[in-house]
Design a protein around this motif. Structure first.
Motif, PDB file in Angstrom:
ATOM      1  N   ASN A   1      -5.951   3.217   6.064  1.00  0.00           N
ATOM      2  CA  ASN A   1      -6.502   1.920   5.692  1.00  0.00           C
ATOM      3  C   ASN A   1      -6.292   0.944   6.841  1.00  0.00           C
ATOM      4  OD1 ASN A   1      -5.387   2.591   2.435  1.00  0.00           O
ATOM      5  ND2 ASN A   1      -7.517   2.149   2.903  1.00  0.00           N
TER       6      ASN A   1
ATOM      7  N   HIS B   1       0.343   3.995  -2.968  1.00  0.00           N
ATOM      8  CA  HIS B   1      -0.244   5.310  -2.714  1.00  0.00           C
ATOM      9  C   HIS B   1       0.767   6.444  -2.923  1.00  0.00           C
ATOM     10  CE1 HIS B   1      -4.340   4.480  -1.424  1.00  0.00           C
ATOM     11  NE2 HIS B   1      -3.882   3.388  -0.836  1.00  0.00           N
TER      12      HIS B   1
ATOM     13  N   SER C   1       0.808  -1.221   0.000  1.00  0.00           N
ATOM     14  CA  SER C   1       0.000   0.000   0.000  1.00  0.00           C
ATOM     15  C   SER C   1       0.847   1.280   0.000  1.00  0.00           C
ATOM     16  CB  SER C   1      -0.954   0.004   1.193  1.00  0.00           C
ATOM     17  OG  SER C   1      -1.958  -0.967   1.028  1.00  0.00           O
TER      18      SER C   1
ATOM     19  N   SER D   1     -10.330   4.307  -1.727  1.00  0.00           N
ATOM     20  CA  SER D   1      -9.926   4.939  -0.458  1.00  0.00           C
ATOM     21  C   SER D   1      -9.417   6.353  -0.708  1.00  0.00           C
ATOM     22  CB  SER D   1      -8.822   4.112   0.224  1.00  0.00           C
ATOM     23  OG  SER D   1      -9.292   2.852   0.616  1.00  0.00           O
TER      24      SER D   1
ATOM     25  N   GLY E   1      -7.785   0.563  -3.134  1.00  0.00           N
ATOM     26  CA  GLY E   1      -6.917   1.679  -2.763  1.00  0.00           C
ATOM     27  C   GLY E   1      -7.321   2.968  -3.462  1.00  0.00           C
TER      28      GLY E   1
ATOM     29  N   THR F   1     -11.229   1.258   5.450  1.00  0.00           N
ATOM     30  CA  THR F   1     -10.859   2.642   5.163  1.00  0.00           C
ATOM     31  C   THR F   1     -11.484   3.556   6.208  1.00  0.00           C
ATOM     32  OG1 THR F   1     -10.775   2.202   2.775  1.00  0.00           O
ATOM     33  CG2 THR F   1     -10.956   4.506   3.442  1.00  0.00           C
TER      34      THR F   1
END
Length: 265
Positions: free
Chosen positions: A58, A19, A15, A243, A240, A86
């Protein structure tokens, strides 16, 4: 803005790289990190997040259910599934969402556009299965079928689906257009295959919500039979992406997110 993923263990999570690559592609100065929080520390979650000055985070295994009592409110999907992945922090208020279902379905529609008419079998009756079933019901006309080793597991289910045993699923395998494995079978070093694929129709798409390994044993067997396969990479990327949209109100750079994860796999 600062964001994170919390879990235990968490060092394996992709993640942060996904991100942070998205932030960079969008010229967004925000950052994203992984925070390891054990079960024993979890009662301090409010203090830990406040110290990190996060705007959202998350939640992954094993905290998706554990986080709920600490939230001010949760969305309908989270209520149905009983899990949150989330959290958005707005004016000190913690709001929980579950983007796993929408993440998976968004990815599935890319490889199976005629989702509306598909006969779908979901293997497993845990939280992931419930989340996928709840989201798929919004698109799929035929009634979904869920198979689990123990029928007793369905006692907590309140969704209108067919509930059958794995043995029954094996015997009727040929009638499904899509089969989705939501069990841990095949994850990491686990070589188990949850169901025998001998009765599988050659056109059936076999999917797994796991993306590490890239091809789980059930996907390897299906592919060797000539069936189309689909792993959990899309689910990971699109959950993701959703989110990010919840936190910022902006659209993410999905191709960058996907390419980054693929590079690290």
């Amino acid at each position: 803005m600062k964001y994170a993923v919390i879990g235990h263990p968490i060092d394996h999570s992709l993640s942060p790289v996904m991100h942070n690559a998205n932030f960079k592609a969008l010229n967004d100065p925000s950052s994203y990190e992984a925070i390891d929080i054990s079960e024993e520390q979890f009662h301090l979650i409010r203090e830990i997040i406040k110290d990190k000055e996060l705007s959202g985070f998350n939640v992954t295994i094993p905290h998706k259910e554990r986080i709920i009592p600490f939230l001010d409110e949760i969305d309908d999907q989270s209520k149905t599934v009983g899990a949150v992945n989330t959290v958005k922090i707005e004016n000190g208020k913690w709001i929980g969402y579950n983007t796993d279902g929408i993440g998976y379905v968004t990815g599935l529609k890319q490889v199976y556009p005629d989702l509306e008419n598909a006969y779908i079998l979901i293997l497993g009756a845990g939280g992931a299965s419930k989340g996928l079933a709840n989201e798929l019901r919004k698109y799929v006309q035929p009634r979904l079928t869920i198979a689990n080793r123990s029928i007793k597991r369905f006692e907590s289910w309140h969704l209108d689906v067919n509930k059958i045993s794995l043995q029954e699923a094996e015997n009727t395998l040929s009638q499904y257009d899509i089969i989705i494995n939501t069990t841990p079978a095949g994850m990491n070093e686990n070589k188990e295959v949850i169901i025998n694929l001998d009765n599988l129709d050659e056109q059936t798409l076999v999917s797994d919500i796991v993306y590490v390994p890239f091809k789980t044993p059930i996907l390897e067997i299906a592919e060797s039979r000539g069936n189309p396969i689909h792993n959990g990479l899309d689910m990971f990327v699109y959950q993701g992406a959703e989110s990010f949209r919840i936190w910022t109100g902006n659209l993410p750079h999905i191709q960058t997110m996907k390419d980054t994860v693929l590079k690290h796999l």
